[in-house]
Write an enzyme that holds these catalytic residues in place. Structure first.
Site, PDB file in Angstrom:
ATOM      1  N   VAL A 151       0.878  -1.173   0.000  1.00 23.39           N
ATOM      2  CA  VAL A 151       0.000   0.000   0.000  1.00 23.39           C
ATOM      3  C   VAL A 151       0.913   1.220   0.000  1.00 23.39           C
ATOM      4  CG1 VAL A 151      -2.010  -1.073   1.082  1.00 23.39           C
ATOM      5  CG2 VAL A 151      -0.210  -0.125   2.531  1.00 23.39           C
ATOM      6  N   SER A 152       0.385   2.332  -0.464  1.00 24.16           N
ATOM      7  CA  SER A 152       1.248   3.483  -0.730  1.00 24.16           C
ATOM      8  C   SER A 152       1.720   4.215   0.517  1.00 24.16           C
ATOM      9  CB  SER A 152       0.537   4.475  -1.660  1.00 24.16           C
ATOM     10  OG  SER A 152       0.298   3.858  -2.906  1.00 24.16           O
ATOM     11  N   SER A 153       0.992   4.098   1.623  1.00 23.44           N
ATOM     12  CA  SER A 153       1.380   4.830   2.830  1.00 23.44           C
ATOM     13  C   SER A 153       0.930   4.074   4.062  1.00 23.44           C
ATOM     14  CB  SER A 153       0.764   6.234   2.836  1.00 23.44           C
ATOM     15  OG  SER A 153      -0.635   6.143   3.029  1.00 23.44           O
ATOM     16  N   GLN A 173      -2.871   3.804   4.696  1.00 21.88           N
ATOM     17  CA  GLN A 173      -3.739   2.955   3.896  1.00 21.88           C
ATOM     18  C   GLN A 173      -3.855   1.563   4.501  1.00 21.88           C
ATOM     19  OE1 GLN A 173      -2.134   3.258  -0.112  1.00 21.88           O
ATOM     20  NE2 GLN A 173      -3.684   4.786  -0.615  1.00 21.88           N
ATOM     21  N   GLN A 224       4.680   1.722   1.476  1.00 24.66           N
ATOM     22  CA  GLN A 224       5.426   2.841   0.903  1.00 24.66           C
ATOM     23  C   GLN A 224       5.199   2.905  -0.606  1.00 24.66           C
ATOM     24  OE1 GLN A 224       9.351   0.970   2.177  1.00 24.66           O
ATOM     25  NE2 GLN A 224      10.009   1.948   0.281  1.00 24.66           N
TER      26      GLN A 224
END
Length: 210
Positions: free
Chosen positions: A8-10, A13, A37
């Site tokens: 997941v991007s962050s 999330q 990340q």
């Protein structure tokens, strides 16, 4: 061996949707690797850990191609390294009909050619989507700035404190000034971090002197 990779991007999330898919496939928790990340590069701790345990014949499940990454050249390089150098297979659950490297492997050289074509197309789409997201973010930030909006976390100021915080401030300000209580204790009482705490006290002192 079945291996699952989730990204997941962050940190904000939620990975639960992807995680549930991996568990439904019967993948053991210890063989599910999760990174929180950006997919812009492959310098991700758990992705690297996953690659270190991959052996010939293993099967790596990934929810969607952009969960592997969003960098065009990087996706192709990593895919080929896993499927050809390490001898494992990859299944992209979102496009399983097209992206199951076992199907291409069974077709020999023709399969490699077809795999390269499909991979190039979809990784290109993934990178273009990343660029569009960055462009939309930049445009949104520019618009917000033009409209005078503050970006990032809300600024904490004296006027934004709650009634209970104001009461604590008024009842303990002189105690702090007279060193009857420490700054650390006063911060905890107010629920503020150091920089914000001293900024609030400076503002409060200035207002009291008016």
């Amino acid at each position: 061996m079945k291996i699952g990779y989730i990204r997941v991007s962050s940190k904000d999330q939620n990975e639960n949707r992807q995680l549930e898919k991996m568990k439904q496939l019967g993948i053991e928790d210890r063989f599910i690797f999760i990174d929180k990340q950006s997919g812009a590069n492959f310098d991700r701790p758990n992705y690297i850990s996953m690659k270190n345990i991959i052996r010939e014949g293993d099967l790596v499940y990934i929810d969607a191609l952009d969960r592997l990454g969003r960098n065009y050249d990087g996706i192709i390089k990593e895919w080929k390294e896993i499927t050809r150098s390490l001898g494992a297979n990859i299944v992209i659950l979102e496009n399983e009909t097209l992206f199951d490297s076992r199907k291409f492997r069974d077709m020999g050289d023709l399969g490699k050619l077809m795999e390269d074509q499909f991979l190039s197309l979809l990784s290109y789409v993934a990178e273009q989507e990343r660029k569009k997201i960055r462009q939309r973010q930049a445009e949104g930030i520019a618009l917000a700035k033009a409209q005078g909006k503050h970006l990032g976390r809300p600024r904490i100021a004296l006027d934004t404190l709650s009634k209970s915080q104001i009461d604590i401030l008024e009842n303990n300000y002189l105690k702090w000034k007279n060193k009857e209580i420490t700054g650390v204790k006063f911060m905890k009482m107010l629920g503020l971090k150091k920089n914000t705490f001293y900024k609030i006290l400076k503002e409060y002192a200035a207002r009291k002197s008016l």
